[in-house]
Write an enzyme that holds these catalytic residues in place. Structure first.
Site, PDB file in Angstrom:
ATOM      1  N   ALA A 113      31.713  38.620  33.554  1.00  0.00           N
ATOM      2  CA  ALA A 113      30.991  38.740  34.943  1.00  0.00           C
ATOM      3  C   ALA A 113      32.294  38.974  35.926  1.00  0.00           C
ATOM      4  O   ALA A 113      33.267  39.010  35.551  1.00  0.00           O
ATOM      5  CB  ALA A 113      30.383  37.321  35.325  1.00  0.00           C
ATOM      6  N   LYS A 114      32.044  39.287  37.236  1.00  0.00           N
ATOM      7  CA  LYS A 114      32.951  39.437  38.083  1.00  0.00           C
ATOM      8  C   LYS A 114      32.234  39.248  39.452  1.00  0.00           C
ATOM      9  O   LYS A 114      30.987  39.682  39.722  1.00  0.00           O
ATOM     10  CB  LYS A 114      33.650  40.771  37.863  1.00  0.00           C
ATOM     11  CG  LYS A 114      35.141  40.823  38.390  1.00  0.00           C
ATOM     12  CD  LYS A 114      35.779  40.302  37.496  1.00  0.00           C
ATOM     13  CE  LYS A 114      37.440  40.365  38.102  1.00  0.00           C
ATOM     14  NZ  LYS A 114      38.358  39.902  37.221  1.00  0.00           N
ATOM     15  N   GLY A 115      32.878  38.774  40.573  1.00  0.00           N
ATOM     16  CA  GLY A 115      32.581  38.780  41.953  1.00  0.00           C
ATOM     17  C   GLY A 115      33.405  39.415  42.693  1.00  0.00           C
ATOM     18  O   GLY A 115      34.620  39.653  42.429  1.00  0.00           O
TER      19      GLY A 115
END
Ligand code: NAD
Length: 425
Positions: A113-115
């Site tokens: 995931a990444k934000g």
């Protein structure tokens, strides 16, 4: 084959595009079906939020925030939060996929995931950043969770921001939930060894590579590009293992000493000198790019992406490249490096020591117990060594470079897990 279009990527040969071209090459070798290709390529979940924040001047500004969970096939999403004015959903999508492959290579039970939040943290006060982080956390309450998606620091964020995230999430849940985020300050459930974990993994990868190439660390020389968190710890630990570090560099330039640089002295100098090596006396200053071409056994690019390109790869003399940075080698440079017979320990393997110790932080939070530094180092060294050996074996089996082997390992693991789980069809 009817492949879905990949996420459009900004520049011509940028690291994310390079990553996707390697993904495609590995998929071909594995003979993955077009259905599976699309499952692996398209993110599982993509969230865009508007974040109204009251600024210090009393006015409300609205920031755009993203969270992309690329895959939860191997476990909860895992990946950092980036604060950067140029961050886009496309970039976050590609970085999230990168995390899926990295976690799979080191065999930790996480997806990717990444934000990101489009903002310039350098022009914001601590109070403004805190309100932004809390707003982001609240808007992600149904996304984040110790069993769902576990954020961490990335560009523009660190332990301070992770503490705010943990606090806001905990308040909303009515209890302290340390395991919702990693990279926290030590007193809030952060892990010993996290700071040097990535550099330590680079050291383990380098020694493993040297062993295969029959290079004796006590007679080997190395050049390290970038003298920040990853580069300086990698240099110090390699030095401890007997390697002579003859070249180092940072944003101020490159420094060379054929007798070997005293790394402890260089770190002390940098710490007392606003974080840069400018004016460092223990070596001769050389042209910044020359560092890549020094007559050394080992080269560790640990500064930034896209520094080894088709234009300069031919001049590299090292026998082994260990990628501390993410995406330091462009896909077009790979061919030149492979032709020269240089062994490359790729980023998704070499710098995975950081996410490995983040995983240990999460484990410690969940069992409510703190491990000693010795235990953490032993376990992370073993994880890195095992991952190296697994990738090396695949590279021998398929007669491909280590980079392609790492992608083959990761993609095979995620796709076969998907098949065992039975998909959703
Ligand atoms: P950092 O900000 O601590 O250090 C970066 C270093 O690179 C600094 O010394 C800086 O002066 C130097 N630098 C910048 N531009 C340069 C240039 N053109 N030439 C030479 N040196 C230059 O960052 P970091 O945390 O050490 O991260 C470095 C790389 O490693 C990044 O690609 C990052 O994504 C990757 N990485 C970091 C971690 C981690 O745990 N910190 C984990 C995985 C990957």
């Amino acid at each position: 084959m009817t492949y879905l279009e990949p996420a459009p990527i900004k520049d011509k040969e940028n690291p994310l595009e390079s990553m996707m071209s390697r993904f495609d090459a590995a998929v071909k070798i594995l003979g993955i079906s077009d259905e599976m290709y699309n499952i692996l390529k398209v993110p599982a979940r993509q969230v865009i939020v508007g974040l109204p924040v009251t600024m210090d001047n009393g006015k409300i500004e609205v920031f755009e925030g993203y969270r992309v969970i690329h895959s939860t096939i191997l476990g909860p999403g895992k990946g950092g939060i980036r604060l950067d004015p140029d961050v886009t959903l496309d970039e976050v999508r590609a970085l999230a996929a990168w995390m899926t492959w990295k976690c799979a290579v080191v065999d930790i039970p996480y997806g990717g995931a990444k934000g990101g939040i489009a903002c310039n943290p350098r022009n914001m006060s601590a109070g403004e950043i805190e309100r932004l982080m809390r707003a982001y956390t609240l808007s992600m309450l149904d996304i984040f969770g110790p069993d769902k998606d576990i954020p961490a620091p990335d560009m523009g964020t660190g332990p301070r921001e992770m503490a705010w995230l943990m606090d806001e999430y905990s308040k909303a849940k009515g209890m302290t939930v340390q395991a919702v985020v990693t990279g926290k300050p030590l007193v809030l459930g952060g892990s010993l060894g996290r700071t040097e974990a990535t550099g330590r993994g680079v050291m383990v990868s380098a020694l493993s590579g040297m062993e295969k190439l029959k290079l004796n660390p006590y007679r080997a020389t190395a050049a390290v590009q970038g003298f920040g968190n990853v580069g300086s710890h990698a240099a110090a630990l390699l030095h401890e293992k007997g390697v002579s570090i003859t070249g180092i560099s940072d944003i101020s330039g490159a420094y060379f000493n054929d007798k070997g640089i005293d790394i402890d002295k260089a770190m002390a100098y940098r710490n007392a000198n606003n974080g840069t090596l400018e004016g460092f006396g223990g070596a001769e200053k050389i042209d910044a790019e020359e560092l890549l071409f020094l007559p050394v056994d080992l080269l560790v690019p640990a500064a930034k992406e896209d520094v080894i390109t088709k234009n300069n790869a031919g001049k590299i003399q090292a026998k082994l490249i260990v990628e501390g940075a993410n995406g330091p080698t462009s896909a077009k440079a790979d061919d030149i490096i492979n032709e020269k017979g240089i062994m490359v320990v790729p980023d998704i393997l070499a710098n995975a020591g950081g996410v490995t110790v983040s995983y240990f932080e999460w484990v410690q939070n969940r069992i409510g117990y703190k491990w000693t530094l010795d235990r953490i180092n032993r376990r992370s060294d073993r994880a890195m060594k095992d991952a190296f050996n697994n990738v090396f074996d695949i590279s021998q089996k398929h007669k491909v470079p280590m980079r392609l082997a790492a992608y083959i390992l990761a993609i095979d693991k995620v796709s076969s897990s998907y098949k065992f789980r039975g998909g959703y069809g």
